[in-house]
Design a protein around this motif. Structure first.
Motif, short mmCIF file in Angstrom:
data_model
loop_
_atom_site.label_atom_id
_atom_site.label_comp_id
_atom_site.label_asym_id
_atom_site.label_seq_id
_atom_site.Cartn_x
_atom_site.Cartn_y
_atom_site.Cartn_z
N LYS A 20 0.83 -1.20 0.00
CA LYS A 20 0.00 0.00 0.00
C LYS A 20 0.87 1.25 0.00
O LYS A 20 0.61 2.21 -0.75
N GLU A 21 1.94 1.27 0.80
CA GLU A 21 2.81 2.44 0.86
C GLU A 21 3.56 2.63 -0.46
O GLU A 21 3.72 3.77 -0.93
N VAL A 22 4.02 1.53 -1.05
CA VAL A 22 4.75 1.63 -2.31
C VAL A 22 3.84 2.16 -3.41
O VAL A 22 4.22 3.05 -4.19
N ARG A 23 2.62 1.64 -3.50
CA ARG A 23 1.69 2.09 -4.53
C ARG A 23 1.32 3.56 -4.34
O ARG A 23 1.24 4.33 -5.30
N GLN A 24 1.09 3.94 -3.10
CA GLN A 24 0.72 5.32 -2.82
C GLN A 24 1.85 6.28 -3.18
O GLN A 24 1.62 7.35 -3.75
N THR A 25 3.08 5.89 -2.87
CA THR A 25 4.22 6.73 -3.20
C THR A 25 4.46 6.79 -4.69
O THR A 25 4.75 7.85 -5.26
N ALA A 26 4.34 5.63 -5.36
CA ALA A 26 4.60 5.58 -6.80
C ALA A 26 3.56 6.36 -7.59
O ALA A 26 3.87 6.91 -8.66
N ARG A 27 2.33 6.44 -7.10
CA ARG A 27 1.29 7.18 -7.82
C ARG A 27 1.49 8.69 -7.74
O ARG A 27 1.03 9.42 -8.60
N ILE A 205 12.39 14.36 6.56
CA ILE A 205 11.31 15.30 6.27
C ILE A 205 10.19 14.64 5.49
O ILE A 205 9.00 14.83 5.80
N VAL A 206 10.54 13.85 4.48
CA VAL A 206 9.49 13.23 3.65
C VAL A 206 8.68 12.22 4.45
O VAL A 206 7.45 12.17 4.36
N SER A 207 9.35 11.39 5.27
CA SER A 207 8.61 10.42 6.07
C SER A 207 7.74 11.11 7.11
O SER A 207 6.60 10.69 7.37
N ALA A 208 8.25 12.17 7.72
CA ALA A 208 7.45 12.90 8.70
C ALA A 208 6.22 13.51 8.05
O ALA A 208 5.10 13.43 8.60
N MET A 209 6.37 14.10 6.88
CA MET A 209 5.23 14.71 6.20
C MET A 209 4.25 13.65 5.71
O MET A 209 3.03 13.85 5.72
N GLY A 210 4.78 12.47 5.29
CA GLY A 210 3.88 11.41 4.83
C GLY A 210 2.99 10.88 5.93
O GLY A 210 1.77 10.72 5.76
N LEU A 211 3.57 10.63 7.10
CA LEU A 211 2.77 10.15 8.23
C LEU A 211 1.82 11.22 8.74
O LEU A 211 0.68 10.93 9.12
N ALA A 212 2.29 12.47 8.74
CA ALA A 212 1.41 13.56 9.16
C ALA A 212 0.24 13.73 8.19
O ALA A 212 -0.88 14.05 8.61
N ARG A 213 0.50 13.52 6.90
CA ARG A 213 -0.57 13.65 5.92
C ARG A 213 -1.65 12.58 6.15
O ARG A 213 -2.85 12.87 6.06
N THR A 282 17.52 8.52 11.05
CA THR A 282 16.78 9.58 10.36
C THR A 282 15.29 9.27 10.27
O THR A 282 14.45 10.16 10.44
N LEU A 283 14.96 8.00 10.03
CA LEU A 283 13.54 7.63 9.99
C LEU A 283 12.92 7.69 11.38
O LEU A 283 11.74 8.02 11.53
N GLY A 284 13.72 7.38 12.39
CA GLY A 284 13.22 7.50 13.76
C GLY A 284 12.91 8.95 14.10
O GLY A 284 11.89 9.25 14.73
N VAL A 285 13.77 9.87 13.65
CA VAL A 285 13.51 11.29 13.88
C VAL A 285 12.26 11.73 13.11
O VAL A 285 11.41 12.46 13.64
N GLY A 286 12.13 11.27 11.86
CA GLY A 286 10.93 11.61 11.09
C GLY A 286 9.67 11.07 11.74
O GLY A 286 8.63 11.75 11.76
#
Length: 383
Positions: A20-27, A205-213, A282-286
């Protein structure tokens, strides 16, 4: 009575979230551009821009002697390209004014009777004005002038001794051997550090924004009604960013090698281990930023507030050894510093696991602590 359906295994749950995450990112074409294309372009731009090699320093010349000797010294001084002639001046006041206006960064002033004084064995002084606003440029210009006239003074002294029939003293020559970067080029040193910084942008930054979204859109609440365990949900959401981080690293190292000539001397498994530990941090910080952010704007601001001090205290742009003692102690908890050390040590020096034990251990400790804290915080927000 309808029989209860068995709960899917953790492996099935993980693969479902991962797909699901891969498809959402690829789209999301814009997201893919940020994750893949932007780091490559930034590496090329920053690699050319972050260049500390100083040459072609604009220099004006005031020749009061106007002899073949003074003109020959001026020509030789400017011959290697470190200093370039930006014109001549008629007076010291004009030379100082041109440096003040920024039209030149240095001014070389030959005195009157220079040739006569040198021929008679009398001391002569050549004055040099240097714009000290840029310390790096001014140091290089001063060293170039001092090196040239130091050599001239030594040669004249030996010739004077030989003319008197005295035996010139023995000359001790320094023959340096430069390992790993013989040309002292900036890109082989700067580009690995730049890659470490870009991975922070891509993963934190991208992982933090993705989870926040997802929290902003309410999709996380929808996942809560499913039987997916929080740990599996977290692993499924983080795993794509780990893969993206490794893909970015491979692309950045390839660009660094092909365009900037950065060697790849070290064992790649050691570099991969350091990258995994770094991404854990870095992912832990995000993840932690996403748990304390209510929307994407807050998560972006939180990532930016982490990125700026991480950059300044990483040693990528300025050496850590030049910082005050209390500030150097703070840099030990900066993962960017340790990963930049791993990148430079592995690529430039061919360092192995034993050579990089300290930064790898630091990354493991920092990454484990941050990721565990962030995972607990993530689980608490879900519940």
């Amino acid at each position: 009575m309808t029989p209860r359906r068995p709960r899917p295994s953790a492996r099935v749950q993980f693969l479902a979230v991962f797909r699901k995450e891969v498809r959402q990112t690829a789209r999301d074409k814009r997201m893919m551009a940020v994750l893949v294309i932007a780091p490559l372009l930034q590496t090329v731009v920053f690699g050319f821009a972050a260049n500390f090699d100083v040459d072609r320093v604009r220099t004006v010349v005031l020749d009061r002697d106007r002899t073949d000797v003074s003109r020959e010294h001026a020509r030789r001084l400017l011959a290697d390209g470190t200093l370039i002639r930006a014109g001549d001046t008629a007076s010291a006041v004009e030379a100082e004014l041109r440096v003040h206006r920024g039209e030149a960064a240095a001014a070389v002033m030959f005195p009157e009777r220079l040739a006569a004084d040198l021929a008679a064995g009398r001391p002569a002084e050549v004055q040099v004005l240097i714009d000290g606003a840029d310390p790096n440029r001014s140091t290089v210009a001063a060293d170039a002038v001092a090196r040239y006239f130091g050599g001239v003074g030594e040669r004249l002294a030996r010739e004077a001794l030989a003319a008197r029939g005295a035996t010139p003293p023995g000359q001790l020559a320094l023959v340096p051997r430069l390992f790993y970067n013989p040309g002292l080029d900036s890109p082989p040193y700067m580009v690995p550090g730049i890659a470490a910084l870009l991975l922070v942008v891509v993963t934190t930054i991208v992982s933090a924004m993705g989870l926040a979204r997802e929290r902003e859109m309410g999709t996380l609440e929808q996942v809560l009604v499913t039987p997916i365990r929080p740990a599996v949900l977290l692993a499924g959401k983080i795993a794509p960013y780990v893969i993206i981080g490794f893909v970015n690293l491979a692309l950045l190292v390839g660009v660094a090698s092909l365009i900037f000539g950065v060697p790849i001397r070290g064992p790649l498994p050691v570099l991969a281990l350091g990258t995994l530990l770094y991404l854990l941090t870095t992912l832990g910080v995000g993840l932690f930023i996403s748990t304390i952010s209510k929307n994407q704007q807050q998560s972006f601001l939180g990532g930016f507030l982490f990125l700026v001090p991480a950059l300044l205290l990483s040693g990528v742009m300025t050496p850590v050894a030049a910082m005050p003692g209390w500030l150097r102690a703070i840099t030990f908890v900066n993962p960017v510093r340790h990963f930049a050390t791993v990148m430079r040590g592995s690529l430039l020096r061919g360092a192995g696991l034993a050579d990089l034990a300290i930064p790898l251990t630091a990354l493991a400790v920092i990454g484990s602590a941050i990721f565990v804290l962030s995972a607990l915080r993530f689980r608490k927000t879900l519940s």
